[in-house]
Design an enzyme around this catalytic site. Structure first.
Site, PDB file in Angstrom:
ATOM      1  N   ASN A  70       9.743  30.569  70.177  1.00 58.23           N
ATOM      2  CA  ASN A  70       8.936  31.164  71.239  1.00 58.23           C
ATOM      3  C   ASN A  70       7.631  30.381  71.394  1.00 58.23           C
ATOM      4  O   ASN A  70       6.964  30.160  70.375  1.00 58.23           O
ATOM      5  CB  ASN A  70       8.643  32.620  70.826  1.00 58.23           C
ATOM      6  CG  ASN A  70       7.982  33.419  71.911  1.00 58.23           C
ATOM      7  OD1 ASN A  70       7.949  33.008  73.064  1.00 58.23           O
ATOM      8  ND2 ASN A  70       7.441  34.566  71.538  1.00 58.23           N
ATOM      9  N   ASP A 113      21.418  43.016  80.358  1.00 54.09           N
ATOM     10  CA  ASP A 113      20.645  43.899  79.478  1.00 54.09           C
ATOM     11  C   ASP A 113      21.158  45.311  79.738  1.00 54.09           C
ATOM     12  O   ASP A 113      22.073  45.505  80.540  1.00 54.09           O
ATOM     13  CB  ASP A 113      19.135  43.770  79.710  1.00 54.09           C
ATOM     14  CG  ASP A 113      18.336  44.150  78.461  1.00 54.09           C
ATOM     15  OD1 ASP A 113      18.521  45.280  77.974  1.00 54.09           O
ATOM     16  OD2 ASP A 113      17.545  43.343  77.974  1.00 54.09           O
ATOM     17  N   GLU A 132      16.991  42.597  66.767  1.00 57.01           N
ATOM     18  CA  GLU A 132      17.303  41.991  65.463  1.00 57.01           C
ATOM     19  C   GLU A 132      17.840  43.060  64.510  1.00 57.01           C
ATOM     20  O   GLU A 132      17.142  43.508  63.593  1.00 57.01           O
ATOM     21  CB  GLU A 132      16.033  41.322  64.905  1.00 57.01           C
ATOM     22  CG  GLU A 132      16.222  40.515  63.644  1.00 57.01           C
ATOM     23  CD  GLU A 132      16.954  39.195  63.857  1.00 57.01           C
ATOM     24  OE1 GLU A 132      17.623  39.020  64.893  1.00 57.01           O
ATOM     25  OE2 GLU A 132      16.872  38.353  62.965  1.00 57.01           O
ATOM     26  N   ASN A 160      11.376  29.006  59.717  1.00 54.56           N
ATOM     27  CA  ASN A 160      10.682  30.249  59.365  1.00 54.56           C
ATOM     28  C   ASN A 160      10.526  30.401  57.860  1.00 54.56           C
ATOM     29  O   ASN A 160       9.526  30.915  57.376  1.00 54.56           O
ATOM     30  CB  ASN A 160      11.431  31.470  59.911  1.00 54.56           C
ATOM     31  CG  ASN A 160      11.143  31.676  61.387  1.00 54.56           C
ATOM     32  OD1 ASN A 160      10.212  31.083  61.926  1.00 54.56           O
ATOM     33  ND2 ASN A 160      11.939  32.499  62.037  1.00 54.56           N
ATOM     34  N   HIS A 220      19.061  29.074  67.340  1.00 60.64           N
ATOM     35  CA  HIS A 220      17.784  29.736  67.085  1.00 60.64           C
ATOM     36  C   HIS A 220      16.668  29.026  67.845  1.00 60.64           C
ATOM     37  O   HIS A 220      16.178  27.979  67.418  1.00 60.64           O
ATOM     38  CB  HIS A 220      17.500  29.761  65.573  1.00 60.64           C
ATOM     39  CG  HIS A 220      16.242  30.474  65.232  1.00 60.64           C
ATOM     40  ND1 HIS A 220      15.378  30.061  64.252  1.00 60.64           N
ATOM     41  CD2 HIS A 220      15.676  31.581  65.756  1.00 60.64           C
ATOM     42  CE1 HIS A 220      14.348  30.885  64.189  1.00 60.64           C
ATOM     43  NE2 HIS A 220      14.504  31.809  65.108  1.00 60.64           N
ATOM     44  N   SER A 280      16.881  35.483  64.264  1.00 58.52           N
ATOM     45  CA  SER A 280      15.925  34.631  63.551  1.00 58.52           C
ATOM     46  C   SER A 280      16.063  34.787  62.045  1.00 58.52           C
ATOM     47  O   SER A 280      15.427  34.070  61.297  1.00 58.52           O
ATOM     48  CB  SER A 280      14.497  34.965  63.984  1.00 58.52           C
ATOM     49  OG  SER A 280      14.302  36.339  64.008  1.00 58.52           O
ATOM     50  N   MET A 307      12.897  36.644  74.328  1.00 63.77           N
ATOM     51  CA  MET A 307      13.644  35.411  74.089  1.00 63.77           C
ATOM     52  C   MET A 307      14.776  35.220  75.085  1.00 63.77           C
ATOM     53  O   MET A 307      14.869  34.186  75.736  1.00 63.77           O
ATOM     54  CB  MET A 307      14.216  35.411  72.657  1.00 63.77           C
ATOM     55  CG  MET A 307      13.174  35.369  71.589  1.00 63.77           C
ATOM     56  SD  MET A 307      12.034  33.970  71.745  1.00 63.77           S
ATOM     57  CE  MET A 307      13.089  32.594  71.323  1.00 63.77           C
ATOM     58  N   GLU A 330      17.240  25.448  66.165  1.00 71.44           N
ATOM     59  CA  GLU A 330      18.032  25.335  64.944  1.00 71.44           C
ATOM     60  C   GLU A 330      19.475  25.720  65.270  1.00 71.44           C
ATOM     61  O   GLU A 330      19.721  26.800  65.815  1.00 71.44           O
ATOM     62  CB  GLU A 330      17.481  26.281  63.867  1.00 71.44           C
ATOM     63  CG  GLU A 330      16.164  25.793  63.269  1.00 71.44           C
ATOM     64  CD  GLU A 330      15.608  26.729  62.193  1.00 71.44           C
ATOM     65  OE1 GLU A 330      15.115  26.238  61.186  1.00 71.44           O
ATOM     66  OE2 GLU A 330      15.662  27.964  62.382  1.00 71.44           O
TER      67      GLU A 330
END
Ligand code: NAI
Length: 429
Positions: free
Chosen positions: A192, A86, A141, A239, A189, A168, A67, A201
């Site tokens: 993908n 990262d 997550e 979701n 949000h 998510s 993502m 969102e």
């Protein structure tokens, strides 16, 4: 048109009359009305992010995975200066490569591609945090991991910078405890694949300030995406509504109904892709993870067959095998033969669970109104646009009809079809 020509080939006046009638039906029919509505829903979402005074320039994305990497590339494509962080340079490299392919595909001219590449900076040390107007966090997550990251970056953020999380499923209230200024945290949000999915969102938690939410909405428009304001409840809107529909598909498959039959029932209803193929495309591990988070908050069954597939490493398209086997990224759909399947019941089982959850979200005010719910499901999942979205579909079929169907299914198939309390409100209105 062809039918009319065929029927009235020798009768010019008859052809004109039939054509006029057929055209009138096309223009005034439910499909046309619903599609016009979809256009206005899109305009409504666009109008939510129109604050011209907010002009962010620098975006810092943390997490260069599926993502984060694609969000960074998309923001650079849309003209922002982006730094991408990262844990190591090696983890950033694949995202830069993907970004190059995106720019090549979209921009074509070498000079434009070079300019976009220049706007996207690998930054494994996270130097970009200090100059960023918007920081988008897209790391694992895991609430603890996210919180400890926030603690380290908050003191280095500009005072007016926005901190957006791409979580998510984790409510913002659980994440903002790590911040001394929780009002700066908002959810962005993305779905993908980022370059294809129009909806974002915009999640506001109890602490999110109105100004930060408005900035997040404006930024979403600036990167040419559609913002949907939702509250910070488990699964947010899309979701949460999608998951019961996907889980029902998994249960149907476990009952022995071939995936291609289940998918056919959904595509016949008007979905762009059936739920089994969708689950495979999203990734069965990701589906399972979201389903588990939702199961902590709602009564939800997670079928064993899903857990087993994930445990066996059959994660869907990305691993070459899920519910379908994949060849060159495409599912191999074996012929299902005529089969004596009750397509109507399969379709009702899938769609009614989705409708029931929609009604539940509305009752809990996850979104402000029916229009926003319909817009979210159409632009976030491709819910049959010609039906105008779940709430519009309930309106067309009749709330009482769907309610009765749910009761019948509850008696036949179990508690998961228990109609939500929100149906009573709908039926009274
Ligand atoms: P991923 O596993 O592909 O990438 C996560 C990246 O974050 C990894 O490259 C990892 O090295 C990096 N990372 C972890 N901790 C870090 C730290 N402290 N500092 C810097 N980098 C760190 O994960 P994915 O799928 O991209 O998910 C990221 C977020 O987006 C999650 O919150 C997920 O729930 C959310 N999301 C995922 C979607 C999906 O379809 N994969 C869809 C929408 C949201």
């Amino acid at each position: 048109m062809i039918d009319i020509w065929r029927q009235h080939a020798t009768d010019k006046q008859g052809m004109l009359d039939a054509e006029a009638q057929s055209l009138a039906q096309l223009i005034t029919g439910a499909t046309a009305k619903n599609l016009v509505r979809v256009f206005f829903l899109q305009e409504q979402l666009k109008s939510l992010g129109k604050d011209k005074s907010y002009q962010p320039k620098y975006v810092h994305v943390i997490g260069a995975g599926t993502m984060g990497g694609d969000i960074a590339a998309w923001c650079a494509f849309r003209g922002f200066h982006v730094s991408l962080q990262d844990q190591t340079p090696q983890r950033i490299a694949p995202a830069i490569k993907r970004a190059h392919s995106l720019f090549k595909r979209k921009l074509k001219r070498p000079v434009k591609i070079t300019e976009a590449m220049d706007r996207l900076m690998p930054d494994h040390k996270g130097i970009g945090v200090e100059r960023a107007d918007i920081i988008i966090e897209a790391i694992f997550e895991d609430a603890d991991v996210k919180r400890s990251l926030y603690k380290t970056i908050e003191p280095r953020m500009k005072p007016d910078a926005v901190l957006a999380t791409n979580t998510s499923s984790i409510p913002l209230e659980e994440l903002c405890t790590a911040l001394s200024r929780p009002e700066r945290l908002v959810g962005l949000h993305f779905f993908n694949p980022v370059a294809m999915m129009q909806l974002v969102e915009v999640v506001t938690g109890e602490s999110t300030s109105a100004e930060v939410a408005a900035h997040a909405m404006t930024f979403t428009r600036q990167i040419d995406r559609l913002p949907l304001p939702v509250t910070s409840t488990p699964g947010f809107l899309v979701n949460r509504i999608l998951m019961p529909y996907l889980m029902e598909a998994v249960l149907l498959e476990a009952e022995g109904i071939p995936p291609a039959v289940i998918d056919k029932a959904a595509t016949t209803f008007g979905m762009p892709m059936g739920p089994v193929q969708l689950a495979d495309t999203v990734g069965l591990d990701i589906c399972l993870h979201v389903a588990e988070i939702l199961a902590e908050h709602f009564t939800a069954e997670i079928p064993d067959s899903l857990r087993k597939r994930v445990a066996d490493g059959n994660l869907g398209r990305k691993s070459g095998r899920g519910f379908y086997n994949y060849k060159k990224g495409k599912p191999v759909k074996t012929r299902t033969g005529a089969g004596n399947w009750n397509m109507e019941e399969i379709s009702n089982r899938l769609i009614d669970r989705l409708l029931n959850e929609s009604v539940s979200c509305l009752r809990e005010h996850v979104v402000e109104n029916n229009d926003l719910l319909d817009a979210g499901m159409i632009f976030g999942t491709g819910f049959a646009p010609f039906r105008g979205g779940p709430m519009q579909h309930i309106d067309a079929v009749g709330a009482e009809t769907v309610y009765k169907q749910l009761q019948t299914l509850k008696a036949l198939r179990g508690e998961r079809f228990t109609p939500d309390d929100g149906w009573n409100i709908l039926m009274q209105s």
